[in-house]
Enzyme design. Structure first.
Site, short mmCIF file in Angstrom:
data_model
loop_
_atom_site.label_atom_id
_atom_site.label_comp_id
_atom_site.label_asym_id
_atom_site.label_seq_id
_atom_site.Cartn_x
_atom_site.Cartn_y
_atom_site.Cartn_z
N HIS A 311 0.85 -1.19 0.00
CA HIS A 311 0.00 0.00 0.00
C HIS A 311 0.88 1.24 0.00
O HIS A 311 1.94 1.25 0.63
CB HIS A 311 -0.90 0.01 1.24
CG HIS A 311 -2.06 0.95 1.10
ND1 HIS A 311 -1.97 2.29 1.39
CD2 HIS A 311 -3.32 0.73 0.67
CE1 HIS A 311 -3.14 2.85 1.14
NE2 HIS A 311 -3.98 1.94 0.71
N ASP A 368 -7.93 -5.38 0.22
CA ASP A 368 -8.44 -6.26 -0.84
C ASP A 368 -8.04 -7.72 -0.67
O ASP A 368 -8.54 -8.58 -1.39
CB ASP A 368 -7.93 -5.77 -2.21
CG ASP A 368 -8.60 -4.46 -2.63
OD1 ASP A 368 -9.80 -4.34 -2.38
OD2 ASP A 368 -7.92 -3.59 -3.17
#
Ligand code: ACO
Length: 434
Positions: A311, A368
């Site tokens: 991320h 996710d």
């Protein structure tokens, strides 16, 4: 450039000259050097590929501390919101700035029900998409089409009209999402009903059919609420920035949200939830070991990346991923206790987190990594996963669009570049070109 934490200005030494640059800070988190006059005063630009170091605005909606794994919406911790709120309450919080009172929540739900129908003429659009059209393509096109069916929101619109447009969009996106699924499987559309709550209505439109009785399970409704809350906002991510970018030109809300949907679709962003499950299926089908997968992910000559990992902001465990993992374990135990993909996901996570490649780069599972497995257990096909993300992210996009238009510092977003092409060339007539 140097600066002292107590100094409201930073010094930039350039070409033998000293420039003083203003420092700016929010209420929590990072500070920034204000570069608004950088080029006009120094003749130099900032070069920041991927805008990794650039704050594009001030925002009071969401706070993320990527080092500590903190995520707050309007000051409230994500874990508290997921545990105690419905998605509608969180949508209200993001858009209006405060948690709703009971009366405000009821009024909001009522408006959502009133505006849930699509203009009948829009039904025919669905029929013209080819079989197998990705529902994200349908979703983005349908959302921008809304602008031709419903009066365009003008920026000077009153609060009442703004509320209607916002609720209309929240409500209709859910209907469009369900219709695009029904279209993809060749079943008749199921209309929204005033009898159901937001998530119940969505599940009913998705899974009810003329030949089978369906009543959404309270457990599934609760899980849907939690999943949508997990996605409700995440400050200046790629899709929200797309919404702000398009909005900065004065484009209408529907056009901006459609741009956000397109940006979300990419596998490096919201499309990762579908990509994760496809990756896990591939591992199963090809009989790959987690060692092999991690080796592939580490190989920079191989385009493969561990989907659902890494991320831009989180350099510790993504707090949403932590919650999603717990939800995943609970939902799978109840609905699909022997799902082999979950075992693979757990083994892959454990293996990657022990690997120095992932440790050195501080790559952890993101939101996710586990959500696709939950959607799958609830009966959603893979192609709908990113649509569900979009449904969850919509209140965040709307809140940012509104905030942007109330921001006195707002300008059209128009970055610059460092040109790397050829210099001025003498023109060559076509007959002389080789
Ligand atoms: N698998 C393998 N290596 C990775 C991964 C990954 N998933 N993510 C990052 N890396 C490596 C990069 O190759 C790079 O290595 P290097 O320093 O040796 O060149 C280093 O980690 C830094 O990665 P960047 O790509 O520079 O990080 P960036 O912040 O630009 O990208 C992103 C973040 C796009 C999320 C990236 O981690 C990624 O591609 N992840 C997989 C896709 C994914 O899960 N996306 C969902 C994000 S969450 C969301 O949008 C809701």
């Amino acid at each position: 450039m140097n600066d002292n934490r107590s100094d409201p200005q930073a010094n930039l030494h350039l070409d033998g000259k000293n420039f003083r640059l203003e420092m700016v800070a929010g209420s929590m988190g990072d500070r920034a050097v204000h570069l608004g006059k950088l080029r006009s005063e120094t003749g130099c630009m900032a070069f920041d590929p991927g805008m990794a170091n650039t704050a594009i605005c001030r925002s009071a909606i969401t706070f993320v501390d990527g080092e500590k794994g903190v995520l707050l919406h309007r000051g409230y911790a994500i874990a508290d919101l997921v545990e105690h709120c419905s998605f509608i309450e969180v949508a209200y919080l993001l858009i209006h700035g405060t948690l709703p009172t009971l009366e405000q929540q009821q009024q909001f739900s009522r408006l959502l029900n009133i505006h849930s129908m699509l203009h009948e003429d829009m039904r025919s659009f669905f029929g013209n998409y080819p079989e197998g059209a990705h529902p994200m393509a349908v979703l983005s096109a349908m959302v921008v089409s809304l602008s031709s069916f419903y009066p365009e929101l003008r920026l000077e619109t009153g609060k009442e009209e703004m509320n209607i447009t916002v609720t209309r969009l929240l409500s209709k996106l859910r209907t469009i999402a369900a219709f695009s699924y029904k279209k993809s499987i060749g079943e008749p559309f199921v209309y929204p009903s005033y009898k159901f709550s937001y998530c119940e209505n969505f599940l009913n439109m998705m899974f009810s059919s003329p030949v089978s009785h369906y009543r959404a399970d309270a457990y599934d409704v609760a899980i849907m609420n939690k999943l949508l809350i997990l996605h409700a906002d995440h400050e200046q991510n790629a899709s929200t920035t797309a919404v702000r970018m398009v909005g900065s030109t004065g484009a209408n809300l529907y056009a901006c949200i459609s741009a956000g949907i397109c940006a979300l679709w990419g596998a490096l962003h919201g499309g990762a939830n579908q990509a994760v499950v496809e990756m896990l299926e591939r591992i199963q089908q090809q009989g790959l070991t987690v060692d092999q997968v991690v080796t592939m992910a580490k190989d920079h000559n191989d385009p493969f990346r561990l989907m659902g990992f890494g991320h831009r902001i989180y350099k510790s465990y993504d707090p949403r991923a932590k919650i999603a993992k717990q939800l995943c374990m609970a939902v799978l135990q109840k609905k699909k206790p022997n799902d082999p993909l979950v075992a693979t996901a757990l083994a892959l996570e454990e293996r990657a987190l022990q690997d120095s490649y992932f440790q050195d780069r501080r790559l952890y599972p993101n939101v996710d990594f586990y959500t696709g497995l939950i959607y799958r257990a609830l009966g959603f096909p893979k192609e709908m996963f990113t649509v569900l993300f979009a449904l969850g992210r919509l209140p965040g996009w709307i809140a940012h669009w509104q905030e942007m238009h109330q921001d006195p510092e707002q300008k059209i977003m128009r970055p610059r570049q460092l040109y790397t092409g050829p210099g001025p060339l003498p023109f060559v007539p076509i007959e002389e070109r080789s």
